[in-house]
Design a protein around this motif. Sequence first.
Motif, PDB file in Angstrom:
ATOM      1  N   LEU A 110     -85.289  64.266  25.782  1.00  0.00           N
ATOM      2  CA  LEU A 110     -86.362  63.438  26.331  1.00  0.00           C
ATOM      3  C   LEU A 110     -86.472  63.635  27.837  1.00  0.00           C
ATOM      4  N   GLY A 111     -85.320  63.738  28.520  1.00  0.00           N
ATOM      5  CA  GLY A 111     -85.356  63.989  29.952  1.00  0.00           C
ATOM      6  C   GLY A 111     -86.035  65.310  30.269  1.00  0.00           C
ATOM      7  N   GLY A 112     -85.869  66.308  29.405  1.00  0.00           N
ATOM      8  CA  GLY A 112     -86.518  67.593  29.600  1.00  0.00           C
ATOM      9  C   GLY A 112     -88.027  67.506  29.485  1.00  0.00           C
ATOM     10  N   VAL A 113     -88.497  66.737  28.494  1.00  0.00           N
ATOM     11  CA  VAL A 113     -89.949  66.544  28.343  1.00  0.00           C
ATOM     12  C   VAL A 113     -90.522  65.861  29.585  1.00  0.00           C
ATOM     13  N   ILE A 114     -89.818  64.847  30.055  1.00  0.00           N
ATOM     14  CA  ILE A 114     -90.287  64.119  31.240  1.00  0.00           C
ATOM     15  C   ILE A 114     -90.276  65.025  32.466  1.00  0.00           C
ATOM     16  N   ALA A 115     -89.215  65.812  32.633  1.00  0.00           N
ATOM     17  CA  ALA A 115     -89.143  66.723  33.779  1.00  0.00           C
ATOM     18  C   ALA A 115     -90.289  67.733  33.748  1.00  0.00           C
ATOM     19  N   THR A 116     -90.619  68.228  32.562  1.00  0.00           N
ATOM     20  CA  THR A 116     -91.739  69.159  32.438  1.00  0.00           C
ATOM     21  C   THR A 116     -93.041  68.491  32.853  1.00  0.00           C
ATOM     22  N   GLY A 117     -93.218  67.236  32.415  1.00  0.00           N
ATOM     23  CA  GLY A 117     -94.425  66.500  32.791  1.00  0.00           C
ATOM     24  C   GLY A 117     -94.522  66.264  34.283  1.00  0.00           C
ATOM     25  N   VAL A 118     -93.372  66.028  34.925  1.00  0.00           N
ATOM     26  CA  VAL A 118     -93.361  65.835  36.384  1.00  0.00           C
ATOM     27  C   VAL A 118     -93.768  67.138  37.072  1.00  0.00           C
ATOM     28  N   GLU A 119     -93.225  68.259  36.618  1.00  0.00           N
ATOM     29  CA  GLU A 119     -93.550  69.555  37.216  1.00  0.00           C
ATOM     30  C   GLU A 119     -95.034  69.876  37.102  1.00  0.00           C
ATOM     31  N   ARG A 120     -95.654  69.428  36.009  1.00  0.00           N
ATOM     32  CA  ARG A 120     -97.064  69.736  35.777  1.00  0.00           C
ATOM     33  C   ARG A 120     -97.995  68.654  36.321  1.00  0.00           C
TER      34      ARG A 120
ATOM     35  N   PRO B 225     -85.889  62.041  36.037  1.00  0.00           N
ATOM     36  CA  PRO B 225     -86.280  62.134  34.629  1.00  0.00           C
ATOM     37  C   PRO B 225     -85.212  61.665  33.649  1.00  0.00           C
ATOM     38  N   VAL B 226     -83.946  61.966  33.936  1.00  0.00           N
ATOM     39  CA  VAL B 226     -82.879  61.578  33.008  1.00  0.00           C
ATOM     40  C   VAL B 226     -82.699  60.064  32.991  1.00  0.00           C
ATOM     41  N   LEU B 227     -82.696  59.434  34.150  1.00  0.00           N
ATOM     42  CA  LEU B 227     -82.581  57.981  34.207  1.00  0.00           C
ATOM     43  C   LEU B 227     -83.775  57.325  33.514  1.00  0.00           C
ATOM     44  N   THR B 228     -84.955  57.866  33.714  1.00  0.00           N
ATOM     45  CA  THR B 228     -86.142  57.336  33.033  1.00  0.00           C
ATOM     46  C   THR B 228     -85.994  57.470  31.527  1.00  0.00           C
ATOM     47  N   ALA B 229     -85.464  58.606  31.076  1.00  0.00           N
ATOM     48  CA  ALA B 229     -85.255  58.811  29.640  1.00  0.00           C
ATOM     49  C   ALA B 229     -84.276  57.783  29.085  1.00  0.00           C
ATOM     50  N   VAL B 230     -83.206  57.502  29.827  1.00  0.00           N
ATOM     51  CA  VAL B 230     -82.216  56.511  29.383  1.00  0.00           C
ATOM     52  C   VAL B 230     -82.852  55.135  29.253  1.00  0.00           C
ATOM     53  N   ARG B 231     -83.669  54.747  30.221  1.00  0.00           N
ATOM     54  CA  ARG B 231     -84.323  53.445  30.163  1.00  0.00           C
ATOM     55  C   ARG B 231     -85.242  53.344  28.950  1.00  0.00           C
ATOM     56  N   ILE B 232     -85.973  54.396  28.663  1.00  0.00           N
ATOM     57  CA  ILE B 232     -86.870  54.394  27.498  1.00  0.00           C
ATOM     58  C   ILE B 232     -86.061  54.300  26.210  1.00  0.00           C
ATOM     59  N   LEU B 233     -84.984  55.082  26.117  1.00  0.00           N
ATOM     60  CA  LEU B 233     -84.181  55.080  24.897  1.00  0.00           C
ATOM     61  C   LEU B 233     -83.475  53.751  24.673  1.00  0.00           C
ATOM     62  N   VAL B 234     -83.094  53.073  25.743  1.00  0.00           N
ATOM     63  CA  VAL B 234     -82.476  51.751  25.606  1.00  0.00           C
ATOM     64  C   VAL B 234     -83.457  50.780  24.953  1.00  0.00           C
TER      65      VAL B 234
ATOM     66  N   ARG C 266     -94.915  47.833  20.810  1.00  0.00           N
ATOM     67  CA  ARG C 266     -95.162  49.006  21.652  1.00  0.00           C
ATOM     68  C   ARG C 266     -94.458  48.866  23.008  1.00  0.00           C
ATOM     69  N   LEU C 267     -93.384  48.082  23.023  1.00  0.00           N
ATOM     70  CA  LEU C 267     -92.662  47.851  24.269  1.00  0.00           C
ATOM     71  C   LEU C 267     -92.093  49.144  24.848  1.00  0.00           C
ATOM     72  N   ALA C 268     -91.599  50.024  23.991  1.00  0.00           N
ATOM     73  CA  ALA C 268     -91.034  51.275  24.482  1.00  0.00           C
ATOM     74  C   ALA C 268     -92.101  52.133  25.149  1.00  0.00           C
ATOM     75  N   ALA C 269     -93.266  52.233  24.526  1.00  0.00           N
ATOM     76  CA  ALA C 269     -94.350  53.015  25.112  1.00  0.00           C
ATOM     77  C   ALA C 269     -94.805  52.394  26.426  1.00  0.00           C
ATOM     78  N   ALA C 270     -94.875  51.067  26.480  1.00  0.00           N
ATOM     79  CA  ALA C 270     -95.284  50.390  27.706  1.00  0.00           C
ATOM     80  C   ALA C 270     -94.258  50.616  28.817  1.00  0.00           C
ATOM     81  N   THR C 271     -92.975  50.636  28.442  1.00  0.00           N
ATOM     82  CA  THR C 271     -91.932  50.920  29.424  1.00  0.00           C
ATOM     83  C   THR C 271     -92.091  52.325  29.985  1.00  0.00           C
ATOM     84  N   ALA C 272     -92.360  53.283  29.098  1.00  0.00           N
ATOM     85  CA  ALA C 272     -92.556  54.661  29.540  1.00  0.00           C
ATOM     86  C   ALA C 272     -93.762  54.772  30.470  1.00  0.00           C
ATOM     87  N   GLU C 273     -94.842  54.087  30.119  1.00  0.00           N
ATOM     88  CA  GLU C 273     -96.033  54.125  30.978  1.00  0.00           C
ATOM     89  C   GLU C 273     -95.716  53.598  32.379  1.00  0.00           C
TER      90      GLU C 273
END
Length: 230
Positions: A140-150, A158-167, A189-196
């Motif tokens: 998940l951190g890799g997907v987020i890092a790719t999105g940041v790069e683009r 990205p990794v900390l963000t991934a951990v928060r979403i997975l929690v 949809r709390l997880a999706a809202a957290t990611a947003e």
Amino acid sequence: MTSSVQRKRVRKSPEDRRAEIVGAAAEVALTEGLECITLRRIAEQLDVRPGLISHYFPAVEDLVAEAFGSAATAELEALLPTEPPDGSALRHLARFFARTTGPSYDDMSRLWLNARHLSRYRPVLRERVLDQENGWRGRLGGVIATGVERGEFRTDDPVLTAVRILVVIDGLAVHANTGLRDHPSSVTRLAAATAERELGLADGTLNPADTTSPADAPTPPAPAPVAEQS
């Protein structure tokens, strides 16, 4: 006069036989629970002698860990494949949240609950659970890092963000045994809202209701075929 044709027995390679045993154990884990994995139970599942199972897995704890790892890896590949069908990290993440919503995800949520509970007493399983958790964070951190790069996401870590979403996802999964059916959409949809919020996206960008189809739903590992004794 009657005649009969003797069914030809096929001797499987050690690799194929071992994979078949793990697949059968993963099926039992998903449908009955990890506690139900015994050498005799898996032998019955495959219609073979218990000695064949113990030949590959002398310790049932190793088979339990392998069964969980197999099911969890299949889940990860279904929800967050290494190579998404399109190049957009945003669509990849939206599809991920769509697939982690609804009854099709409940069986795996129950298995994770089961594994985390048993890992308190089973060191081999605990190591496998930790490996899978690290795999999830990395993927998940890799997907987020790719999105940041683009330029699709905004986050400094990205990794900390991934951990928060997975929690949050894991917290919602705790309800798998009792269901989230009576909760408002703001909870489901709390997880999706957290990611947003974490990724600087507008509210509703990762709305699961708009990003999936029946073909997108994850499927558990396929039941293992019935084996010939050898």
